[in-house]
Enzyme design. Structure first.
Site, PDB file in Angstrom:
ATOM      1  N   GLU A  29      72.825  33.220  53.444  1.00 61.84           N
ATOM      2  CA  GLU A  29      71.854  34.141  52.863  1.00 61.84           C
ATOM      3  C   GLU A  29      71.122  34.889  53.978  1.00 61.84           C
ATOM      4  O   GLU A  29      70.155  35.586  53.729  1.00 61.84           O
ATOM      5  CB  GLU A  29      70.881  33.405  51.951  1.00 61.84           C
ATOM      6  N   CYS A  76      70.211  29.292  48.925  1.00 63.44           N
ATOM      7  CA  CYS A  76      70.709  28.066  49.561  1.00 63.44           C
ATOM      8  C   CYS A  76      71.865  27.435  48.800  1.00 63.44           C
ATOM      9  O   CYS A  76      72.476  26.476  49.280  1.00 63.44           O
ATOM     10  CB  CYS A  76      69.581  27.049  49.690  1.00 63.44           C
ATOM     11  N   HIS A  85      69.169  19.340  48.463  1.00 62.54           N
ATOM     12  CA  HIS A  85      68.792  20.462  49.324  1.00 62.54           C
ATOM     13  C   HIS A  85      67.407  20.144  49.894  1.00 62.54           C
ATOM     14  O   HIS A  85      66.494  19.760  49.155  1.00 62.54           O
ATOM     15  CB  HIS A  85      68.757  21.753  48.509  1.00 62.54           C
TER      16      HIS A  85
HETATM   17  P1  HMG Z   1      51.261  24.792  52.096  1.00 60.89           P
HETATM   18  O1  HMG Z   1      50.922  25.370  50.758  1.00 60.89           O
HETATM   19  O2  HMG Z   1      50.551  25.322  53.287  1.00 60.89           O
HETATM   20  O3  HMG Z   1      51.088  23.229  52.108  1.00 60.89           O
HETATM   21  O4  HMG Z   1      52.794  24.958  52.382  1.00 60.89           O
HETATM   22  P2  HMG Z   1      50.363  22.266  51.061  1.00 60.89           P
HETATM   23  O5  HMG Z   1      48.899  22.539  51.102  1.00 60.89           O
HETATM   24  O6  HMG Z   1      51.057  22.273  49.726  1.00 60.89           O
HETATM   25  O7  HMG Z   1      50.630  20.891  51.792  1.00 60.89           O
HETATM   26  C1  HMG Z   1      51.915  20.370  51.904  1.00 60.89           C
HETATM   27  C2  HMG Z   1      51.831  18.852  51.746  1.00 60.89           C
HETATM   28  O8  HMG Z   1      51.185  18.310  52.897  1.00 60.89           O
HETATM   29  C3  HMG Z   1      50.982  18.414  50.530  1.00 60.89           C
HETATM   30  O9  HMG Z   1      51.606  17.239  50.025  1.00 60.89           O
HETATM   31  C4  HMG Z   1      49.641  18.040  51.176  1.00 60.89           C
HETATM   32  O10 HMG Z   1      48.895  17.102  50.431  1.00 60.89           O
HETATM   33  C5  HMG Z   1      50.119  17.441  52.496  1.00 60.89           C
HETATM   34  P3  HMG Z   1      52.032  17.180  48.461  1.00 60.89           P
HETATM   35  O11 HMG Z   1      50.825  17.442  47.672  1.00 60.89           O
HETATM   36  O12 HMG Z   1      53.062  18.291  48.308  1.00 60.89           O
HETATM   37  O13 HMG Z   1      52.632  15.820  48.329  1.00 60.89           O
HETATM   38  N1  HMG Z   1      49.106  17.438  53.567  1.00 60.89           N
HETATM   39  C6  HMG Z   1      48.972  16.449  54.448  1.00 60.89           C
HETATM   40  N2  HMG Z   1      49.598  15.261  54.572  1.00 60.89           N
HETATM   41  C7  HMG Z   1      49.236  14.466  55.608  1.00 60.89           C
HETATM   42  N3  HMG Z   1      48.240  14.788  56.496  1.00 60.89           N
HETATM   43  C8  HMG Z   1      47.577  15.955  56.392  1.00 60.89           C
HETATM   44  C9  HMG Z   1      47.928  16.843  55.330  1.00 60.89           C
HETATM   45  N4  HMG Z   1      47.495  18.063  54.941  1.00 60.89           N
HETATM   46  C10 HMG Z   1      48.229  18.419  53.862  1.00 60.89           C
HETATM   47  N5  HMG Z   1      46.618  16.259  57.273  1.00 60.89           N
HETATM   48  C11 HMG Z   1      54.999  25.006  51.369  1.00 60.89           C
HETATM   49  C12 HMG Z   1      53.847  24.138  51.853  1.00 60.89           C
HETATM   50  C13 HMG Z   1      56.218  24.132  51.186  1.00 60.89           C
HETATM   51  C14 HMG Z   1      54.617  25.642  50.039  1.00 60.89           C
HETATM   52  C15 HMG Z   1      55.280  26.118  52.421  1.00 60.89           C
HETATM   53  O14 HMG Z   1      55.686  25.561  53.638  1.00 60.89           O
HETATM   54  C16 HMG Z   1      56.311  27.139  51.978  1.00 60.89           C
HETATM   55  O15 HMG Z   1      56.012  28.113  51.292  1.00 60.89           O
HETATM   56  N6  HMG Z   1      57.610  26.921  52.386  1.00 60.89           N
HETATM   57  C17 HMG Z   1      58.711  27.807  52.006  1.00 60.89           C
HETATM   58  C18 HMG Z   1      59.165  27.583  50.578  1.00 60.89           C
HETATM   59  C19 HMG Z   1      59.845  26.271  50.340  1.00 60.89           C
HETATM   60  O16 HMG Z   1      60.297  25.613  51.252  1.00 60.89           O
HETATM   61  N7  HMG Z   1      59.980  25.914  49.052  1.00 60.89           N
HETATM   62  C20 HMG Z   1      60.695  24.714  48.662  1.00 60.89           C
HETATM   63  C21 HMG Z   1      61.358  24.834  47.296  1.00 60.89           C
HETATM   64  S1  HMG Z   1      62.354  26.322  47.159  1.00 60.89           S
HETATM   65  C22 HMG Z   1      63.822  25.960  48.013  1.00 60.89           C
HETATM   66  O17 HMG Z   1      64.081  24.836  48.335  1.00 60.89           O
HETATM   67  C23 HMG Z   1      64.727  27.100  48.333  1.00 60.89           C
HETATM   68  C24 HMG Z   1      64.663  27.608  49.749  1.00 60.89           C
HETATM   69  O18 HMG Z   1      65.324  26.730  50.615  1.00 60.89           O
HETATM   70  C25 HMG Z   1      65.252  29.006  49.820  1.00 60.89           C
HETATM   71  C26 HMG Z   1      66.634  29.231  49.270  1.00 60.89           C
HETATM   72  O19 HMG Z   1      67.077  28.690  48.277  1.00 60.89           O
HETATM   73  O20 HMG Z   1      67.255  30.116  49.841  1.00 60.89           O
HETATM   74  C27 HMG Z   1      63.245  27.731  50.252  1.00 60.89           C
END
Ligand code: HMG
Length: 394
Positions: free
Chosen positions: A86, A118, A240
């Site tokens: 992709e 993906c 994934h």
């Molecule tokens: P964010 O919103 O900044 O993070 O980004 P958050 O506030 O949701 O925190 C993440 C986790 O860390 C949470 O845990 C927090 O509690 C924890 P959860 O509630 O999820 O269990 N946390 C801590 N833990 C320990 N110590 C600390 C601490 N602080 C917070 N101090 C997000 C996270 C994944 C949303 C961001 O990185 C993002 O947008 N990533 C890109 C999108 C993505 O990966 N999506 C996944 C599903 S889609 C997919 O898999 C397809 C993809 O691969 C693309 C494709 O298909 O081509 C992306």
């Protein structure tokens, strides 16, 4: 040509991966943006991410992953190369054509590129299985290669990475026999996408997690309706992994929606060995689920004869759940030392250098622009001249 029978076992005969020249530890990212590193190490389950050098791209990574497969088995019988990505480099020409050339494959080969976020590598694998059912004497080389890029200083930045997986798909495979049925799921959602005019993906992080979980439920429901195995038949699950904690979220969701308890020791037992490569490489998009398989096979005690579940998710969204049975004697065919070396050979860079590489793009003026010589890998992007990428084999 020989004819397929219902009993022909088809699947993954060899699997090899490659990753980049450079690696950025999440400690450096945390230091730059003031995030407690626990959010990365524990919250999303990532420790570092692979960063391509200026002379690496999906072609050099794909060729580096596939070269050992061709070296081991020869090119005989490979009549199809499917390149899943992709992070495509051209709107028309398949990146696999460059890989075909770099690997010296015969001209009597069909080469094509597939895309659906993906999920693309799983589509490629399924197409390969169909071709081999039709003629079990043929082999298909599936190459999944991606560079994951989000905007600097965005929440997605911590979930970048890059890698390529090459799989030789054949009859009577030495590693994993892929089974029917599959559970399928498609929904038109805008959780993550990349319009043609952008280098970095657009994403709604929380929506994307919800869309992934919805797809887990949908594929599992269809898998059951198609007569798939019961959950307890599986020894492990390869999900994934956009970030490794996502696999845990997905598996707990699967267990809950199928009416099972989420016993944490059982969840850890089912997933624990699948995350080792992804947690240090980062999101490799199409390659991610198969890096999970590599990590499982490279680390597990003998899994011969045991069933593994695969959940492939591609934003937008298309997903598939399917099963594979690990072939008895598979351990003699693994590339564990090569895989560990691919991870360990990467050179750590600091945040400033990573930012420079992230911001760089190939000139678009049609001139002659050699690339700086950075990678020590077996293939490099030598430059661009007259809008044509030039690749070199070392
Ligand atoms: P964010 O919103 O900044 O993070 O980004 P958050 O506030 O949701 O925190 C993440 C986790 O860390 C949470 O845990 C927090 O509690 C924890 P959860 O509630 O999820 O269990 N946390 C801590 N833990 C320990 N110590 C600390 C601490 N602080 C917070 N101090 C997000 C996270 C994944 C949303 C961001 O990185 C993002 O947008 N990533 C890109 C999108 C993505 O990966 N999506 C996944 C599903 S889609 C997919 O898999 C397809 C993809 O691969 C693309 C494709 O298909 O081509 C992306």
């Amino acid at each position: 040509m020989s004819t397929s029978t219902a009993a022909t076992a088809v699947g993954i005969h060899d699997l090899s991966f490659a990753t980049t020249e450079f690696v950025l530890p999440h400690t450096a990212l945390a230091e730059h943006n003031g995030t407690p590193v626990g959010k990365y190490h524990v919250g999303i389950g990532q420790r570092s991410m692979s960063v391509p050098a200026a002379d690496e791209d999906i072609v050099t990574l794909g060729a580096a992953a596939a070269a050992p497969v061709v070296a081991r088995h020869g090119a005989d019988g490979i009549r199809t190369l499917v390149f899943a990505t992709e992070s495509s480099i051209d709107q028309a020409k398949a990146a696999g054509v460059y890989v075909h050339s770099l690997l010296g494959l015969p001209s009597a080969t069909r080469v094509v590129e597939l895309k659906q976020a993906c999920y693309g590598a799983t589509a490629a694998l399924q197409f390969a299985l169909g071709l081999i059912h039709r003629d079990p004497s043929q082999k298909v080389l599936v190459v999944a290669s991606d560079v994951s890029r989000y905007e600097l200083d965005s929440p997605g930045e911590a979930t970048q990475g890059a890698a390529a997986v090459a799989m030789l798909v054949t009859a009577d495979p030495a590693l994993v026999r892929i089974e029917e049925p599959s559970g399928l799921f498609t929904a038109d959602v805008m959780d993550f996408w990349r319009p043609n005019y952008r280098d970095a993906a657009l994403v709604d992080g929380q929506e994307s997690i919800g869309a992934y979980l919805q797809a887990v439920r949908g594929t599992w429901k269809d898998y059951g309706e198609q007569g798939g195995r019961p959950l307890e038949a599986f020894s492990a699950f390869c999900y994934h992994q956009p970030f490794t904690r996502m696999a845990y979220k997905a598996h707990r969701h699967l267990l809950n929606s199928a009416g099972y308890d989420t016993d944490e020791a059982a969840v850890q037992g089912a997933l624990g060995l699948t995350t080792a490569y992804n947690e240090v490489i980062g999101n490799s998009y199409t390659a991610s689920v198969y890096l999970g398989l590599a990590a499982l096979l490279d680390q597990a005690e003998d899994l011969g004869g045991r069933a593994v579940g695969f959940l492939s998710y591609g934003s937008g969204s298309v997903a598939e759940f399917f099963a594979g049975t690990v072939a008895p004697g598979y351990r003699a065919h693994l590339r564990t030392a090569q895989h560990r070396a691919a991870v360990e050979r990467r050179r750590p860079i600091g945040y400033a250098r990573y930012r420079e590489l992230h911001g760089a793009s190939l000139p678009t003026d049609g001139g002659d622009h050699p690339s700086p010589e950075e990678t020590t890998g077996p293939f490099r992007l030598a430059g661009i001249n007259g809008h044509k990428r030039r690749y070199e084999k070392r």
